[in-house]
Write an enzyme that holds these catalytic residues in place. Structure first.
Site, PDB file in Angstrom:
ATOM      1  N   HIS A  28       0.848  -1.189   0.000  1.00  0.00           N
ATOM      2  CA  HIS A  28       0.000   0.000   0.000  1.00  0.00           C
ATOM      3  C   HIS A  28       0.887   1.244   0.000  1.00  0.00           C
ATOM      4  O   HIS A  28       2.114   1.148  -0.094  1.00  0.00           O
ATOM      5  CB  HIS A  28      -0.994  -0.026   1.169  1.00  0.00           C
ATOM      6  CG  HIS A  28      -0.350  -0.126   2.533  1.00  0.00           C
ATOM      7  ND1 HIS A  28       0.413   0.872   3.078  1.00  0.00           N
ATOM      8  CD2 HIS A  28      -0.365  -1.137   3.451  1.00  0.00           C
ATOM      9  CE1 HIS A  28       0.832   0.506   4.268  1.00  0.00           C
ATOM     10  NE2 HIS A  28       0.384  -0.711   4.520  1.00  0.00           N
ATOM     11  N   HIS A  31       4.099   1.469   2.122  1.00  0.00           N
ATOM     12  CA  HIS A  31       5.284   0.808   1.553  1.00  0.00           C
ATOM     13  C   HIS A  31       5.873   1.661   0.430  1.00  0.00           C
ATOM     14  O   HIS A  31       7.083   1.815   0.308  1.00  0.00           O
ATOM     15  CB  HIS A  31       4.927  -0.553   0.948  1.00  0.00           C
ATOM     16  CG  HIS A  31       4.312  -1.521   1.917  1.00  0.00           C
ATOM     17  ND1 HIS A  31       2.985  -1.852   1.888  1.00  0.00           N
ATOM     18  CD2 HIS A  31       4.864  -2.230   2.934  1.00  0.00           C
ATOM     19  CE1 HIS A  31       2.736  -2.739   2.848  1.00  0.00           C
ATOM     20  NE2 HIS A  31       3.855  -2.983   3.503  1.00  0.00           N
ATOM     21  N   CYS A 136       2.548  -9.718  20.459  1.00  0.00           N
ATOM     22  CA  CYS A 136       1.641  -9.406  19.343  1.00  0.00           C
ATOM     23  C   CYS A 136       2.114 -10.182  18.122  1.00  0.00           C
ATOM     24  O   CYS A 136       3.251 -10.005  17.680  1.00  0.00           O
ATOM     25  CB  CYS A 136       1.615  -7.911  19.024  1.00  0.00           C
ATOM     26  SG  CYS A 136       0.674  -7.549  17.518  1.00  0.00           S
ATOM     27  N   CYS A 139       2.910  -7.813  15.095  1.00  0.00           N
ATOM     28  CA  CYS A 139       4.211  -7.134  15.199  1.00  0.00           C
ATOM     29  C   CYS A 139       5.346  -8.159  15.302  1.00  0.00           C
ATOM     30  O   CYS A 139       6.493  -7.828  15.057  1.00  0.00           O
ATOM     31  CB  CYS A 139       4.291  -6.266  16.451  1.00  0.00           C
ATOM     32  SG  CYS A 139       3.073  -4.979  16.576  1.00  0.00           S
ATOM     33  N   CYS A 157      -2.305  -4.577  21.580  1.00  0.00           N
ATOM     34  CA  CYS A 157      -1.173  -4.010  20.839  1.00  0.00           C
ATOM     35  C   CYS A 157      -1.471  -2.551  20.472  1.00  0.00           C
ATOM     36  O   CYS A 157      -2.502  -2.268  19.865  1.00  0.00           O
ATOM     37  CB  CYS A 157      -0.922  -4.817  19.570  1.00  0.00           C
ATOM     38  SG  CYS A 157       0.228  -4.005  18.455  1.00  0.00           S
ATOM     39  N   HIS A 160      -1.612  -2.395  16.462  1.00  0.00           N
ATOM     40  CA  HIS A 160      -2.641  -3.153  15.748  1.00  0.00           C
ATOM     41  C   HIS A 160      -3.995  -3.165  16.424  1.00  0.00           C
ATOM     42  O   HIS A 160      -4.971  -3.622  15.843  1.00  0.00           O
ATOM     43  CB  HIS A 160      -2.162  -4.592  15.525  1.00  0.00           C
ATOM     44  CG  HIS A 160      -0.995  -4.669  14.605  1.00  0.00           C
ATOM     45  ND1 HIS A 160       0.289  -4.723  15.047  1.00  0.00           N
ATOM     46  CD2 HIS A 160      -0.940  -4.653  13.258  1.00  0.00           C
ATOM     47  CE1 HIS A 160       1.110  -4.766  14.015  1.00  0.00           C
ATOM     48  NE2 HIS A 160       0.385  -4.712  12.914  1.00  0.00           N
ATOM     49  N   LYS A 310      -2.288   6.351  11.355  1.00  0.00           N
ATOM     50  CA  LYS A 310      -1.315   5.803  10.417  1.00  0.00           C
ATOM     51  C   LYS A 310      -2.024   4.935   9.382  1.00  0.00           C
ATOM     52  O   LYS A 310      -2.890   4.150   9.703  1.00  0.00           O
ATOM     53  CB  LYS A 310      -0.313   4.936  11.193  1.00  0.00           C
ATOM     54  CG  LYS A 310       0.772   4.355  10.323  1.00  0.00           C
ATOM     55  CD  LYS A 310       1.484   3.210  11.026  1.00  0.00           C
ATOM     56  CE  LYS A 310       2.483   2.562  10.084  1.00  0.00           C
ATOM     57  NZ  LYS A 310       3.048   1.321  10.607  1.00  0.00           N
ATOM     58  N   LYS A 313      -2.892  -1.565   6.778  1.00  0.00           N
ATOM     59  CA  LYS A 313      -3.875  -2.559   6.370  1.00  0.00           C
ATOM     60  C   LYS A 313      -4.820  -2.902   7.516  1.00  0.00           C
ATOM     61  O   LYS A 313      -6.027  -2.951   7.351  1.00  0.00           O
ATOM     62  CB  LYS A 313      -3.133  -3.817   5.919  1.00  0.00           C
ATOM     63  CG  LYS A 313      -4.036  -4.844   5.288  1.00  0.00           C
ATOM     64  CD  LYS A 313      -3.357  -6.207   5.303  1.00  0.00           C
ATOM     65  CE  LYS A 313      -4.384  -7.299   5.093  1.00  0.00           C
ATOM     66  NZ  LYS A 313      -3.959  -8.557   5.712  1.00  0.00           N
TER      67      LYS A 313
HETATM   68 ZN   LIG Z   1       1.028  -5.331  16.928  1.00  0.00          ZN
END
Ligand SMILES: [Zn+2]
Length: 509
Positions: A28, A31, A136, A139, A157, A160, A310, A313
């Site tokens: 995405h 990246h 996590c 991560c 997390c 996430h 941020k 995804k």
């Molecule tokens: Zn995470």
């Protein structure tokens, strides 16, 4: 800075890297952000005549990929093969001119990781122990107290927003604590991390929490998709150690240490700020354990955000690369927009309004319009030919902006460099209005100077939009872009032969 660049360019080597990406889904804009910046830096220094080696790739081990493949009912190997192909395809469309696309499942890399880890074991930097903590899986990281968020009495997390898992297991530790003072010294005294406040951030974390030994082994019962620990086959190597070592594999470590040294000396590593800790505390210590210096530069950029969050995804607020390419009809416009908004220091809030205003303001109305005006004028008033006759006073204005742009490029400040190149175009549009070359009987000087200004701005845009800029230069009779700074001199071109008036950017529908 310009002079340092000019001297001894033949022996200038540069190594540019992006992080290797998790290919759990197609890339995405997050990246693309890092990768486009790395590509622009790589192309800029190549334009100056550097021998640049540019590495990007995919990080193909770990639990997350294993699970993603399971979910899709394919083997992990099949899945990563397919996804590495997807990444390569996107980078091709976006004109990413990497020298090598590395995959951590390559045999060469697996051998390098095993070699390096064996070496660390032999030297006593690795020891067995027990690890307990909140983990996590997205991560692939344990979270200590204070690092995670509590929701419904359960640790979550912070990146996430998903529940952490409590894990207790036998493992092996890497003696990072032994290198605490050395890492602190590098962060405090060096100018490796840019912008500097990221270096201070890591420093204060180490000062308050110390530099803890790192668990670097995962039992195969939990994670089977990884590189086997060379001295205990019940484990695979922690994916971050595997991933960080890709930067050495990329240079031929340990077989070709001359090459490693030649490029590593002038290494420029780009990362997003979310992986700062791994690329400073852990990476610097790991390199030191292998008797290697830290990278020359670690460029850390902030996030692209959508409504303050941020882009990612798992948050579902991703703006797709495909949508941007579709809207502007030219992948190089995506490169330009990203490079234009790039910011190391601060998060950048993005939206279609922001993108559209850059496209319309900078590319359509400024660059495109000036090219169109100047080429039409040359054809109408000079039969397409303008010969060298520089307006010295206006050339000085352009020269100053050019120097600023070059200096910013050399210090990796891409968006600043673009801004000054755009100023050249603004000044030139105003210059045409002032001089009204269509009214005079001798328009050659004005038009030649205008074409020179367009050429200089175009060279400054060349690392960002090589194909588009190549086409524009071609339409004014310049067939190729050379190497080195000499071509940035005003008055460098003897004669322009304008063939056509191109329309490089089309109005948005
Ligand atoms: Zn995470």
């Amino acid at each position: 800075m310009t002079n340092t660049v000019r001297q001894g360019i033949e022996e200038c080597y540069m190594y540019v890297t992006t992080p290797i990406y998790y290919p759990n889904d197609k890339p995405h804009l997050g990246h693309a952000y890092t990768t486009i910046l790395a590509d622009v830096i790589s192309r800029w220094f190549s334009l100056l005549g550097y021998n640049v080696y540019f590495l990007t790739g995919t990080d193909e081990h770990g639990l997350k990929l294993q699970r993603e493949a399971d979910k899709r009912g394919v083997s992990t190997k099949e899945f990563v093969d397919q996804m590495a192909g997807v990444f390569k395809e996107y980078w091709k469309v976006l004109g990413i001119g990497y020298s090598r696309f590395i995959r951590t499942t390559e045999q060469e890399h697996e051998e390098v990781v095993k070699y390096a880890v064996s070496r660390l074991w032999d030297r006593g930097y690795i020891y067995p122990g027990k690890y307990k903590g909140w983990y996590c899986t997205a991560c692939e990281k344990f979270y200590g107290e204070g690092e995670y968020i509590i929701e419904n009495n359960t640790p979550v997390c912070p990146t996430h927003r998903r529940y952490l898992e409590y894990i207790e297991e036998d493992t092996y530790f890497l003696r990072l604590s032994l290198f605490k003072d050395q890492v602190i010294k590098l962060l405090r005294e060096g100018s490796i991390v840019y912008p500097k406040h990221f270096s201070d951030e890591v420093l204060s974390k180490i000062e308050s929490e110390g530099l803890q030994d790192l668990s670097i082994a995962r039992p195969k019962s939990r994670v089977s998709w990884g590189i086997e620990l060379p001295f205990d086959s019940r484990y695979v190597i922690y994916v971050w150690i595997d991933a960080l070592l890709n930067y050495l594999t990329g240079l031929g470590y340990p077989k070709d240490m001359n090459r490693v040294e030649r490029y590593w000396k002038n290494s420029v590593q780009l990362i997003g700020k979310d992986i700062l800790w791994f690329h400073t505390a852990i990476w610097f210590a790991l390199l030191a354990m292998l008797d290697l210096p830290p990278p020359n530069k670690l460029l850390v950029h902030s996030y692209l955000t959508v409504k303050g969050q941020k882009m990612g995804k798992s948050l579902g607020n991703v703006v797709s690369i495909d949508d941007m390419i579709k809207r502007y009809g030219n992948p190089e416009v995506v490169r330009f927009i990203i490079a234009r908004i790039a910011n190391y220091d601060k998060d950048v809030e993005v939206s279609w309004d922001v993108y559209d205003s850059i496209y319309t303001g900078d590319l359509l109305n400024n660059y495109g319009n000036l090219v169109r005006r100047a080429t039409t004028l040359t054809i109408k008033t000079l039969n397409g030919r303008a010969t060298r006759d520089l307006d010295g006073e206006f050339a000085n204005t352009i020269d100053e902006l050019k120097e600023r742009s070059i200096n910013l490029y050399n210090s990796f400040e891409i968006s600043g460099a673009i801004k000054h190149a755009l100023d050249i175009l603004h000044e030139t549009n105003a210059y045409i209005n002032r001089r009204e070359p269509w009214r005079t009987s001798r328009p050659n000087q004005t038009i030649y100077t205008v074409l020179e200004a367009i050429r200089i701005a175009s060279l400054l845009f060349y690392p960002i939009m090589p194909v588009t800029v190549g086409g524009i230069l071609n339409s004014i009779g310049l067939d190729r872009v050379g190497q080195g700074l000499e071509q940035f001199r005003l008055g460098y071109v003897d004669e322009y032969s304008v063939r056509e008036s191109p329309i490089p950017f089309k109005k948005l529908q």
